[in-house]
Write a protein that holds these residues in place. Structure first.
Motif, PDB file in Angstrom:
ATOM      1  N   MET A   1       1.008  -1.169  -0.224  1.00  0.00           N
ATOM      2  CA  MET A   1       0.444   0.112  -0.177  1.00  0.00           C
ATOM      3  C   MET A   1       0.637   0.594   0.110  1.00  0.00           C
ATOM      4  N   THR A   2       0.783   2.204  -0.846  1.00  0.00           N
ATOM      5  CA  THR A   2       1.369   3.111  -0.224  1.00  0.00           C
ATOM      6  C   THR A   2       0.677   3.849  -0.053  1.00  0.00           C
ATOM      7  N   GLU A   3      -0.438   4.070   0.250  1.00  0.00           N
ATOM      8  CA  GLU A   3      -1.434   5.572   0.835  1.00  0.00           C
ATOM      9  C   GLU A   3      -1.166   5.490   2.365  1.00  0.00           C
ATOM     10  N   GLY A   4      -1.283   4.487   3.068  1.00  0.00           N
ATOM     11  CA  GLY A   4      -0.451   4.631   3.962  1.00  0.00           C
ATOM     12  C   GLY A   4      -1.562   3.632   4.931  1.00  0.00           C
ATOM     13  N   GLY A   5      -2.423   3.183   4.411  1.00  0.00           N
ATOM     14  CA  GLY A   5      -3.568   2.775   5.309  1.00  0.00           C
ATOM     15  C   GLY A   5      -3.469   1.936   6.382  1.00  0.00           C
ATOM     16  N   THR A   6      -4.281   1.290   7.279  1.00  0.00           N
ATOM     17  CA  THR A   6      -4.534   0.552   7.938  1.00  0.00           C
ATOM     18  C   THR A   6      -5.480  -0.703   8.070  1.00  0.00           C
ATOM     19  N   VAL A   7      -5.697  -1.694   8.192  1.00  0.00           N
ATOM     20  CA  VAL A   7      -5.995  -2.917   7.857  1.00  0.00           C
ATOM     21  C   VAL A   7      -6.296  -3.535   9.002  1.00  0.00           C
ATOM     22  N   TYR A   8      -7.984  -4.116   9.068  1.00  0.00           N
ATOM     23  CA  TYR A   8      -7.980  -4.691  10.057  1.00  0.00           C
ATOM     24  C   TYR A   8      -9.036  -6.427  10.000  1.00  0.00           C
ATOM     25  N   ILE A   9      -7.936  -7.291   9.725  1.00  0.00           N
ATOM     26  CA  ILE A   9      -8.551  -8.860  10.100  1.00  0.00           C
ATOM     27  C   ILE A   9      -8.609  -9.032  11.116  1.00  0.00           C
ATOM     28  N   HIS A  10      -9.944  -9.710  11.196  1.00  0.00           N
ATOM     29  CA  HIS A  10     -10.839 -10.639  12.438  1.00  0.00           C
ATOM     30  C   HIS A  10     -11.112 -11.698  11.519  1.00  0.00           C
ATOM     31  N   CYS A  11     -10.908 -12.942  12.285  1.00  0.00           N
ATOM     32  CA  CYS A  11     -11.343 -14.274  12.858  1.00  0.00           C
ATOM     33  C   CYS A  11     -12.573 -14.008  14.566  1.00  0.00           C
ATOM     34  N   ARG A  12     -13.110 -14.752  14.476  1.00  0.00           N
ATOM     35  CA  ARG A  12     -13.730 -14.827  15.265  1.00  0.00           C
ATOM     36  C   ARG A  12     -12.907 -14.974  17.142  1.00  0.00           C
ATOM     37  N   GLN A  13     -11.913 -15.908  16.891  1.00  0.00           N
ATOM     38  CA  GLN A  13     -11.429 -15.469  18.186  1.00  0.00           C
ATOM     39  C   GLN A  13     -10.301 -14.617  18.035  1.00  0.00           C
ATOM     40  N   GLY A  14      -9.656 -14.808  16.501  1.00  0.00           N
ATOM     41  CA  GLY A  14      -8.044 -14.284  16.867  1.00  0.00           C
ATOM     42  C   GLY A  14      -7.030 -14.550  17.115  1.00  0.00           C
ATOM     43  N   SER A  15      -6.803 -15.939  17.431  1.00  0.00           N
ATOM     44  CA  SER A  15      -5.861 -17.062  17.481  1.00  0.00           C
ATOM     45  C   SER A  15      -5.122 -17.685  16.366  1.00  0.00           C
ATOM     46  N   GLY A  16      -6.097 -18.043  14.960  1.00  0.00           N
ATOM     47  CA  GLY A  16      -5.951 -18.643  14.197  1.00  0.00           C
ATOM     48  C   GLY A  16      -5.738 -18.234  12.933  1.00  0.00           C
ATOM     49  N   ARG A  17      -7.486 -18.209  12.078  1.00  0.00           N
ATOM     50  CA  ARG A  17      -7.534 -17.366  10.559  1.00  0.00           C
ATOM     51  C   ARG A  17      -7.131 -15.546  10.564  1.00  0.00           C
ATOM     52  N   GLY A  18      -7.527 -15.262  11.252  1.00  0.00           N
ATOM     53  CA  GLY A  18      -7.096 -13.521  11.102  1.00  0.00           C
ATOM     54  C   GLY A  18      -5.154 -13.925  11.580  1.00  0.00           C
ATOM     55  N   PRO A  19      -4.794 -15.039  12.322  1.00  0.00           N
ATOM     56  CA  PRO A  19      -3.102 -14.566  12.230  1.00  0.00           C
ATOM     57  C   PRO A  19      -2.534 -15.271  11.014  1.00  0.00           C
ATOM     58  N   THR A  20      -3.070 -15.612  10.455  1.00  0.00           N
ATOM     59  CA  THR A  20      -2.135 -17.257   9.165  1.00  0.00           C
ATOM     60  C   THR A  20      -2.293 -16.124   8.622  1.00  0.00           C
ATOM     61  N   MET A  21      -3.809 -15.107   7.679  1.00  0.00           N
ATOM     62  CA  MET A  21      -3.595 -14.201   6.775  1.00  0.00           C
ATOM     63  C   MET A  21      -2.701 -13.020   6.957  1.00  0.00           C
ATOM     64  N   ALA A  22      -2.704 -12.617   8.339  1.00  0.00           N
ATOM     65  CA  ALA A  22      -1.796 -11.397   8.600  1.00  0.00           C
ATOM     66  C   ALA A  22      -0.270 -11.950   8.227  1.00  0.00           C
ATOM     67  N   ILE A  23       0.003 -12.997   8.154  1.00  0.00           N
ATOM     68  CA  ILE A  23       1.230 -13.040   8.571  1.00  0.00           C
ATOM     69  C   ILE A  23       1.921 -13.571   7.087  1.00  0.00           C
TER      70      ILE A  23
END
Length: 58
Positions: A1-23
Motif C-alpha cells: 500500500m502506498t497510501e499508508g492505510g490501516t487494515v483490520y483482519i478479524h476472525c471469531r477468536q483472532g488466534s488462528g485464521r486472522g493471524p494466518t492471513m496477516a502472516i
C-alpha cells in the motif's frame, strides 16, 4: 500500500485464521515466515496456528 492505510483482519477468536492471513500478507511483501510470525506475535501474543496453517505458510 502506498497510501499508508490501516487494515483490520478479524476472525471469531483472532488466534488462528486472522493471524494466518496477516502472516501470509507479510510474507507476500518479502518477509520471511519467521520474521512475519514474530511481527504478528509481538502484537497478538496469544496466536495459536494449527499445524495445517503452519505448513501452508512455510
Amino acid at each position: 500500500m502506498t497510501e499508508g492505510g490501516t487494515v483490520y483482519i478479524h476472525c471469531r477468536q483472532g488466534s488462528g485464521r486472522g493471524p494466518t492471513m496477516a502472516i501470509a500478507y507479510l510474507i507476500s511483501t518479502g518477509l520471511t515466515y519467521e520474521d512475519a510470525f514474530s511481527l504478528v506475535k509481538k502484537v497478538r501474543t496469544f496466536i495459536n496456528l494449527c499445524p495445517g496453517q503452519l505448513v501452508r505458510l512455510k
